[in-house]
Motif scaffolding. Structure first.
Motif, PDB file in Angstrom:
ATOM      1  N   CYS A 169      96.640  66.381 -45.632  1.00 62.17           N
ATOM      2  CA  CYS A 169      96.995  64.899 -45.167  1.00 62.17           C
ATOM      3  C   CYS A 169      97.562  65.258 -43.837  1.00 62.17           C
ATOM      4  N   VAL A 190      87.325  60.618 -45.122  1.00 64.49           N
ATOM      5  CA  VAL A 190      88.771  60.097 -44.530  1.00 64.49           C
ATOM      6  C   VAL A 190      89.399  58.976 -45.267  1.00 64.49           C
ATOM      7  N   GLN A 192      92.461  56.377 -45.231  1.00 62.62           N
ATOM      8  CA  GLN A 192      93.589  56.045 -44.581  1.00 62.62           C
ATOM      9  C   GLN A 192      94.834  55.343 -45.326  1.00 62.62           C
ATOM     10  N   SER A 259     100.465  57.347 -38.115  1.00 64.41           N
ATOM     11  CA  SER A 259      99.487  57.229 -38.841  1.00 64.41           C
ATOM     12  C   SER A 259      99.202  58.462 -39.884  1.00 64.41           C
ATOM     13  N   HIS A 261      96.706  59.832 -42.858  1.00 66.44           N
ATOM     14  CA  HIS A 261      95.682  59.934 -43.602  1.00 66.44           C
ATOM     15  C   HIS A 261      95.281  61.147 -44.390  1.00 66.44           C
TER      16      HIS A 261
END
Length: 439
Positions: A169, A190, A192, A259, A261
């Motif tokens: 992560c 990936v 998100q 962010s 992901h």
């Protein structure tokens, strides 16, 4: 994964479809309900067969949330990250921290575990807070080993793909990057989870790099390629997924919010892997163990040409002499050691042993990659680092067990009642069988 150079201008929340190459966008309808329940179907919105034929190890694939309806918050969310950082006793290397392309030394975010915990590298949540507030990226590593939803997801995906899987992560504060443009020696999905992240992708400088061919060996070429017009320049938002084959150069930048992901790394078994295992078997062939002739410069090309030709011929002859079982066995051992099967519950296993009856239902432990080897006087069950030697009379029963179908002692062929119960006890104790859910 991530980028190193700040992005000067703000970007829109999502780039329009015509900003991407047409072959990067899926056009097929969503897969059937049966496929949609799979782990792979959470990463792509096209049929698995098309993905395998057109994209696997070949080119990137963007799967927008608008097409897939994906939501990855059940796999990991902010609350889960807080729990991992503050209450799970994480140690290095399960956490890495980077800022502007440089990895921060572990001593800057760890300390002693204190009384009763004789370790010196336990993650210190207060130090982590300070680093994130200063713009550092967190990398929670090997979550397929530590976080239950991702343990299940990773094990399922590995079983579907046939290749080992790892899951990390990445948490990146607004307007920051963790890593410079680089490529990986494994494929990635990936996924998100939160926030928006700009991804810039360039063509490889080395196609299908192997684990020993990392990007730092080609740093200058990577830097030059990263300065060229990109293959893809896109914005991932929650629910979007991006598949990148190994070798594709990439960098990523968080936008106006934090962010988060998941990077699902797929470590492919390659033809080079098969050659490696076949070469290991070649040590049993006297012709391939033979010394080169005496005298002269052995490395002289004119002299070496004949020896190389003879060696290749001998190796080809060796490879054709029924070496498939040996190579398959070596590959199976490699896969078993690099993938994690379904977690077991030791106390539940003991309870199942204590309450064992002829009609109790069990199943093969998922993702175990167990196999049989027949010997003149016994049959071996091999799984991870376990090897059980069992009577030849159990062979038919073991074939049924390894088929994956739910079984009970009473249903095992070729064994009397007591021998069948003994076999089930042995397989439960070795964590090859697990209780059937709901049984």
């Amino acid at each position: 994964m991530g980028g190193a150079d700040p992005v000067g201008a703000a970007l829109p929340d999502a780039l329009p479809p015509d900003a991407l190459p047409s072959d990067a966008l899926p056009s097929d309808a969503l897969p059937s309900d049966a496929v949609a329940t799979s782990a792979l179907a959470r990463c792509i919105a096209i049929p698995a067969e098309r993905f395998a034929a057109e994209y696997w190890s070949a080119r990137p694939l963007l799967t927008p949330a608008a097409e897939s309806g994906a939501d990855y918050s059940d796999l990991l969310d902010v609350a889960a990250i807080d729990e991992l950082l503050s209450r799970r006793g994480l140690r290095t290397p399960f956490l890495r921290i980077a800022k502007q392309g440089k990895v921060i030394p572990a001593r800057e975010f760890t300390r002693s575990g204190g009384v009763g915990a004789g370790v010196t590298d336990q993650v210190a949540d207060d130090k982590v807070l300070g680093l994130v507030a200063d713009g550092a990226t967190l990398v929670l590593q090997a979550l397929h080993r530590t976080w239950p939803p991702l343990v299940r997801f990773g094990s399922t995906l590995s079983t579907e793909l046939g290749h080992p899987v790892q899951i990390n992560c990445y948490l990146t504060p607004p307007q920051n990057q963790g890593f410079a443009p680089h490529y990986d020696t494994h494929d990635v999905f990936v996924l998100q989870i939160a926030g928006h992240k700009r991804w810039v992708v360039h063509q490889p400088v080395l196609t299908d790099p192997l684990p020993g061919q990392d990007w730092e060996q080609r740093r200058a070429a990577v830097t030059t390629r990263a300065a060229e017009p990109p293959l893809l320049d896109l914005m991932l938002q929650p629910g979007d997924a991006l598949y990148l084959p190994r070798g594709f150069i990439h960098s990523a930048t968080a936008q106006g919010e934090t962010s988060i992901h998941l990077t699902v790394g797929v470590h492919p078994v390659t033809r080079h892997s098969l050659l490696k295992h076949l070469l290991a078997e070649a040590a049993t062939d006297p012709k391939l163990r033979a010394s080169l002739p005496l005298g002269g410069d052995l490395a002289a090309e004119a002299r070496l040409a004949d020896q190389l030709r003879e060696t290749v011929h001998a190796f080809a002859a060796f490879a054709e002499e029924g070496r498939l079982p040996q190579v398959a066995g070596r590959l199976a051992d490699e896969l078993a050691g690099s993938t994690r099967p379904e977690p077991i519950e030791p106390m539940a296993q003991l309870a199942a042993l204590a309450a064992l009856t002829p009609s109790a239902s069990f199943r093969l432990r998922a993702g175990l990659r167990a196999r049989l080897e027949r010997r003149p006087d016994a049959v071996l069950v091999k799984a991870i680092d376990t090897s059980l030697s069992l009577p030849l009379s159990a062979e038919a029963a073991l074939k049924l067990v390894l088929s994956g179908e739910p079984v009970s002692a009473a249903a095992l062929p070729g064994l009397d009642a007591e021998a069948a119960l003994t076999l089930v006890r042995t397989l439960l104790t070795a964590a090859i069988l697990v209780p059937e859910r709901g049984a």
